[in-house]
Design a protein around this motif. Structure first.
Motif, short mmCIF file in Angstrom:
data_model
loop_
_atom_site.label_atom_id
_atom_site.label_comp_id
_atom_site.label_asym_id
_atom_site.label_seq_id
_atom_site.Cartn_x
_atom_site.Cartn_y
_atom_site.Cartn_z
N ASN A 29 0.82 -1.21 0.00
CA ASN A 29 0.00 0.00 0.00
C ASN A 29 0.86 1.26 0.00
O ASN A 29 0.55 2.24 -0.68
CB ASN A 29 -0.94 -0.01 1.21
N LYS A 30 1.94 1.24 0.75
CA LYS A 30 2.83 2.40 0.79
C LYS A 30 3.48 2.66 -0.57
O LYS A 30 3.68 3.81 -0.97
CB LYS A 30 3.92 2.20 1.85
N CYS A 31 3.81 1.60 -1.27
CA CYS A 31 4.53 1.74 -2.54
C CYS A 31 3.70 2.39 -3.64
O CYS A 31 4.24 2.83 -4.65
CB CYS A 31 5.06 0.39 -3.01
N THR A 32 2.38 2.46 -3.46
CA THR A 32 1.57 3.15 -4.46
C THR A 32 1.92 4.63 -4.54
O THR A 32 1.62 5.29 -5.53
CB THR A 32 0.06 3.01 -4.15
N GLN A 33 2.58 5.16 -3.51
CA GLN A 33 2.98 6.57 -3.53
C GLN A 33 4.00 6.85 -4.63
O GLN A 33 4.14 8.00 -5.07
CB GLN A 33 3.55 6.97 -2.17
N LEU A 34 4.69 5.82 -5.09
CA LEU A 34 5.66 6.01 -6.17
C LEU A 34 4.98 6.33 -7.49
O LEU A 34 5.63 6.77 -8.44
CB LEU A 34 6.53 4.76 -6.34
N LEU A 35 3.66 6.12 -7.57
CA LEU A 35 2.92 6.41 -8.79
C LEU A 35 2.26 7.79 -8.74
O LEU A 35 1.64 8.22 -9.71
CB LEU A 35 1.83 5.35 -9.01
N ASP A 36 2.39 8.47 -7.62
CA ASP A 36 1.76 9.79 -7.45
C ASP A 36 2.74 10.87 -7.92
O ASP A 36 3.45 11.49 -7.12
CB ASP A 36 1.37 10.00 -5.99
N THR A 37 2.79 11.09 -9.23
CA THR A 37 3.75 12.03 -9.80
C THR A 37 3.55 13.44 -9.28
O THR A 37 4.51 14.19 -9.09
CB THR A 37 3.63 12.03 -11.34
N GLN A 38 2.31 13.81 -9.03
CA GLN A 38 2.03 15.15 -8.50
C GLN A 38 2.65 15.33 -7.12
O GLN A 38 3.25 16.37 -6.83
CB GLN A 38 0.52 15.38 -8.44
N LYS A 39 2.53 14.33 -6.28
CA LYS A 39 3.12 14.40 -4.95
C LYS A 39 4.64 14.43 -5.02
O LYS A 39 5.30 15.18 -4.28
CB LYS A 39 2.65 13.21 -4.11
N LEU A 40 5.20 13.64 -5.92
CA LEU A 40 6.65 13.63 -6.10
C LEU A 40 7.15 15.00 -6.53
O LEU A 40 8.15 15.52 -6.01
CB LEU A 40 7.04 12.57 -7.13
N ALA A 41 6.44 15.61 -7.50
CA ALA A 41 6.83 16.93 -8.00
C ALA A 41 6.64 18.01 -6.94
O ALA A 41 7.36 19.01 -6.91
CB ALA A 41 6.03 17.27 -9.25
N HIS A 42 5.66 17.81 -6.06
CA HIS A 42 5.43 18.75 -4.96
C HIS A 42 6.61 18.75 -4.00
O HIS A 42 7.03 19.81 -3.52
CB HIS A 42 4.15 18.36 -4.22
N CYS A 43 7.16 17.56 -3.74
CA CYS A 43 8.25 17.45 -2.77
C CYS A 43 9.60 17.81 -3.36
O CYS A 43 10.42 18.45 -2.70
CB CYS A 43 8.28 16.03 -2.19
N CYS A 44 9.86 17.38 -4.58
CA CYS A 44 11.12 17.73 -5.23
C CYS A 44 10.82 18.62 -6.43
O CYS A 44 10.25 18.16 -7.42
CB CYS A 44 11.88 16.49 -5.68
N GLY A 45 11.19 19.88 -6.31
CA GLY A 45 10.82 20.86 -7.32
C GLY A 45 9.79 21.83 -6.80
O GLY A 45 9.43 22.79 -7.48
N LYS A 46 9.30 21.54 -5.58
CA LYS A 46 8.39 22.43 -4.86
C LYS A 46 7.15 22.80 -5.65
O LYS A 46 6.60 23.89 -5.52
CB LYS A 46 9.15 23.68 -4.41
N GLY A 47 6.73 21.86 -6.52
CA GLY A 47 5.47 22.03 -7.22
C GLY A 47 5.49 22.96 -8.41
O GLY A 47 4.44 23.24 -8.99
N PHE A 48 6.69 23.44 -8.81
CA PHE A 48 6.71 24.31 -9.98
C PHE A 48 7.79 23.95 -11.00
O PHE A 48 7.65 24.27 -12.18
CB PHE A 48 6.84 25.78 -9.57
N LEU A 49 8.85 23.28 -10.59
CA LEU A 49 9.90 22.96 -11.55
C LEU A 49 9.42 21.99 -12.62
O LEU A 49 9.88 22.04 -13.77
CB LEU A 49 11.12 22.37 -10.83
N ASP A 50 8.48 21.11 -12.27
CA ASP A 50 7.96 20.18 -13.28
C ASP A 50 7.12 20.90 -14.32
O ASP A 50 6.83 20.34 -15.38
CB ASP A 50 7.14 19.08 -12.61
N LYS A 51 6.73 22.15 -14.04
CA LYS A 51 5.93 22.92 -15.00
C LYS A 51 6.79 23.56 -16.09
O LYS A 51 6.26 24.03 -17.10
CB LYS A 51 5.15 24.02 -14.26
N PHE A 52 8.10 23.60 -15.90
CA PHE A 52 8.97 24.22 -16.90
C PHE A 52 8.82 23.56 -18.26
O PHE A 52 8.97 24.20 -19.30
CB PHE A 52 10.44 24.13 -16.46
#
Length: 235
Positions: A29-52
């Protein structure tokens, strides 16, 4: 592929992980977090670097949509795939260098993306197999069963963000309790599911109870795959 088929595939593949040494249902159940790209981008890139990556594209309708169509549109815009749906490395590196450079202060993030791509390239289809395993649990979020778009770009982007977040540059990491916990989950799941670079010995040593990942016996493989083959033949 319908939701029911994703659900069936997930149920047939699930024992592979449960029976692997060191894995239990809470880990799964915990490993499903690896599929949450939005959450990953929120934590690394602070939610805006993935928008470049949206720069100059017509993909803005997918700004807040992290499903297959977002990434298919963006990867087409940057012409990242060859005819075999393999990433054009030179094209990818050019894009990353252009978007994340010393001039805008995000060079380290770009370097992390290039390193992550090398990891994903080394992993081959392992991340795609992982997505198939978990798709039935998070289908409503990923939209794999109902999307008109192909999943290849999304799978690559997910793999990228998993490893970018795991090795996120300090200045780009959102150092909250939730994000630190996410890094720990990624670290554990990457080892247990054999989704980390082989030469990363430090990470391997950090979780001695991780087991050997996807190793299963030929007999178990047959037991699981024969019923799946019979069902798919009747679709």
């Amino acid at each position: 592929m319908s939701f029911n088929i994703w659900h069936l595939i997930g149920l047939l593949w699930l024992p592979l992980v449960v029976l692997s040494e060191g894995m239990d249902l809470s880990d799964i159940n915990k490993c499903t977090q690896l599929l949450d790209t939005q959450k990953l981008a929120h934590c690394c890139g602070k939610g805006f670097l993935d928008k470049f990556i949206f720069v100059g594209s017509n993909c803005t309708p997918y700004w807040d949509d992290y499903g297959p169509c977002r990434f298919e549109c963006l990867y087409k815009h940057w012409d990242l795939f060859d005819g075999d749906k393999k990433i054009k490395k030179a094209q990818f590196y050019t894009m990353v260098t252009e978007l994340y450079s010393p001039l805008n202060g995000h060079h380290n993030y770009g370097t992390a993306m290039k390193t992550a791509h090398e990891t994903c390239e080394q992993l081959g289809t392992k991340h795609a197999d992982f997505v198939m395993l978990y798709a039935y649990k998070v289908d409503s979020r990923l939209g794999l069963a109902t999307s008109k778009c192909q999943p290849h770009a999304m799978i690559h982007a997910q793999c990228l963000m998993v490893h970018v977040t795991l090795h996120c540059p300090k200045e780009e990491f959102r150092s909250t309790e939730n994000c630190r916990d996410l890094q720990k989950v990624i670290s554990s799941c990457a080892v247990k599911l054999n989704l980390e670079r082989v030469e990363n010995k430090d990470l391997m040593m950090s979780d001695k109870g991780a087991g050997d990942g996807w190793l299963i016996s030929g007999e178990l493989w047959l037991v699981l795959m024969v019923p799946l083959s019979l069902i798919l033949c009747h679709l």
